[in-house]
Design a protein around this motif. Structure first.
Motif, PDB file in Angstrom:
ATOM      1  N   SER A 191      -2.462   5.885   3.647  1.00 43.76           N
ATOM      2  CA  SER A 191      -3.004   4.713   3.573  1.00 43.76           C
ATOM      3  C   SER A 191      -2.864   4.159   2.021  1.00 43.76           C
ATOM      4  N   LEU A 192      -2.545   5.124   1.209  1.00 41.28           N
ATOM      5  CA  LEU A 192      -2.125   4.929  -0.291  1.00 41.28           C
ATOM      6  C   LEU A 192      -1.027   4.304  -0.529  1.00 41.28           C
ATOM      7  N   ILE A 193      -0.102   3.930   0.359  1.00 45.66           N
ATOM      8  CA  ILE A 193       1.079   3.256  -0.080  1.00 45.66           C
ATOM      9  C   ILE A 193       0.889   1.763   0.299  1.00 45.66           C
ATOM     10  N   PRO A 194       1.271   0.897  -0.631  1.00 50.16           N
ATOM     11  CA  PRO A 194       1.086  -0.502  -0.483  1.00 50.16           C
ATOM     12  C   PRO A 194       2.068  -0.953   0.905  1.00 50.16           C
ATOM     13  N   LEU A 231       9.355   4.324  -3.476  1.00 53.26           N
ATOM     14  CA  LEU A 231       8.443   3.756  -2.733  1.00 53.26           C
ATOM     15  C   LEU A 231       7.009   4.474  -2.232  1.00 53.26           C
ATOM     16  N   HIS A 232       7.016   5.802  -2.503  1.00 53.97           N
ATOM     17  CA  HIS A 232       5.783   6.478  -2.078  1.00 53.97           C
ATOM     18  C   HIS A 232       5.152   7.409  -2.908  1.00 53.97           C
ATOM     19  N   GLN A 233       6.095   8.162  -3.454  1.00 60.64           N
ATOM     20  CA  GLN A 233       5.562   9.503  -4.390  1.00 60.64           C
ATOM     21  C   GLN A 233       4.567   8.746  -5.577  1.00 60.64           C
TER      22      GLN A 233
END
Length: 309
Positions: A191-194, A231-233
């Motif tokens: 849920s934290l990834i745009p 992309l995510h970390q």
């Protein structure tokens, strides 16, 4: 009849390969399913030892038993009606839970493969590994952990429908897994990834993902640069600050370190890590890459004969 299956832990993403790259590790859960002659008490049909043994259910609400039942009803309805109530399960859990090491994928892949073995025992056609991947990906929502759990090794996977390809990990034989003593729910991490990123960021990440495959196949010297994710970390840094601080320290020391899957475990594409860089509460695991995916052993209780594949 008794069917035993070993399913490997997996590490997804490997830095830039978000929801696509996966690596099977030499850490295994062992699931033993017994088909009894008589009905089994549904409230005590599961035994769990190891990871989460005191918190997981021991009745048919256990994830593996639920998935076995769902797959039997969908793929082998006659076997579900005849054998479903005569099954018991013994789980030896070695894969850490909620740490980014594919424990749910291992459970789901193991359950689907067990259902395929039950269906074949009842006279149906055993599920192919490709079908196991498809069903597991439908349940997981993405194939990045399921693919290496099914096929082993280093995999690239695509969804809808789930497909995967194995890439030879010629330059990396062993990795280091650093497991913190805290957990993180995958849904929270995702849920934290745009929902979108800038085109230039996506383009750079694509280049690093391609370079990572070159690093695994041909040239390990590029692994540090190739594992620099965009992309995510960073978007998840606040969810696992200690793990990201460890990643930063290891990378500053020249080691290709990434967050494993949704975290908070750290994966290092190297067979050794300076212990001075790692906090005391973090567990070291040095492991090989598993090349085979899940493996099945069938045992006839009466004759004690084995059929190992």
């Amino acid at each position: 009849m008794r069917i035993q299956i070993e399913v490997p832990a997996t590490s997804a993403n490997l830095g830039p390969g978000y929801d696509a790259f996966g690596l099977a590790l030499g850490i295994f859960d062992t699931l033993t399913l017994t088909i009894h002659d008589e009905l089994v008490d549904p409230s005590t049909c599961v035994k769990v030892t190891g990871e989460s043994a005191t918190t997981l259910p021991t009745d048919r609400s256990h994830l593996i038993m639920r998935v076995i039942g769902d797959v039997l009803r969908a793929e082998y309805p006659d076997a579900a009606a005849d054998l479903g109530a005569r099954l018991s399960l013994d789980c030896v859990n070695r894969i850490p839970h909620s740490r980014g090491l594919g424990s749910s994928a291992a459970a789901i892949v193991g359950a689907i493969a067990l259902a395929g073995e039950i269906g074949a025992h009842a006279g149906g056609e055993k599920l192919s590994r490709q079908r196991v991947l498809e069903l597991a990906s439908d349940l997981e929502g993405h194939p990045d952990n399921a693919a290496p759990a099914v096929f082993g090794g280093l995999t690239i996977a695509l969804p809808d429908p789930a497909r995967s390809w194995q890439i030879p990990a010629n330059t990396v034989a062993e990795v280091t897994v650093l497991v913190p003593d805290v957990r993180l729910d995958t849904d929270i991490a995702r849920s934290l990834i745009p929902v979108s990123v800038e085109h230039a960021v996506a383009a750079e990440n694509s280049a690093r993902a391609a370079l990572l495959m070159h690093g695994f196949v041909t040239d390990a010297s590029v692994l540090l640069e190739a594992t620099d994710d965009r992309l995510h970390q960073e978007f998840r840094r606040d969810a696992y600050p200690q793990s990201m601080a460890l990643v930063d320290a290891l990378r500053a020391d020249g080691l290709p370190a990434v967050i494993s899957g949704a975290g908070p475990t750290v994966l290092v594409l190297a067979d050794s890590v300076p212990q001075t860089l790692v906090p005391a509460a973090v567990t070291f695991i040095q492991t090989s890459i598993d090349l085979g995916g899940y493996r099945v052993e069938k045992k006839n209780q009466a004759s004690d004969s084995h059929d190992r594949r």
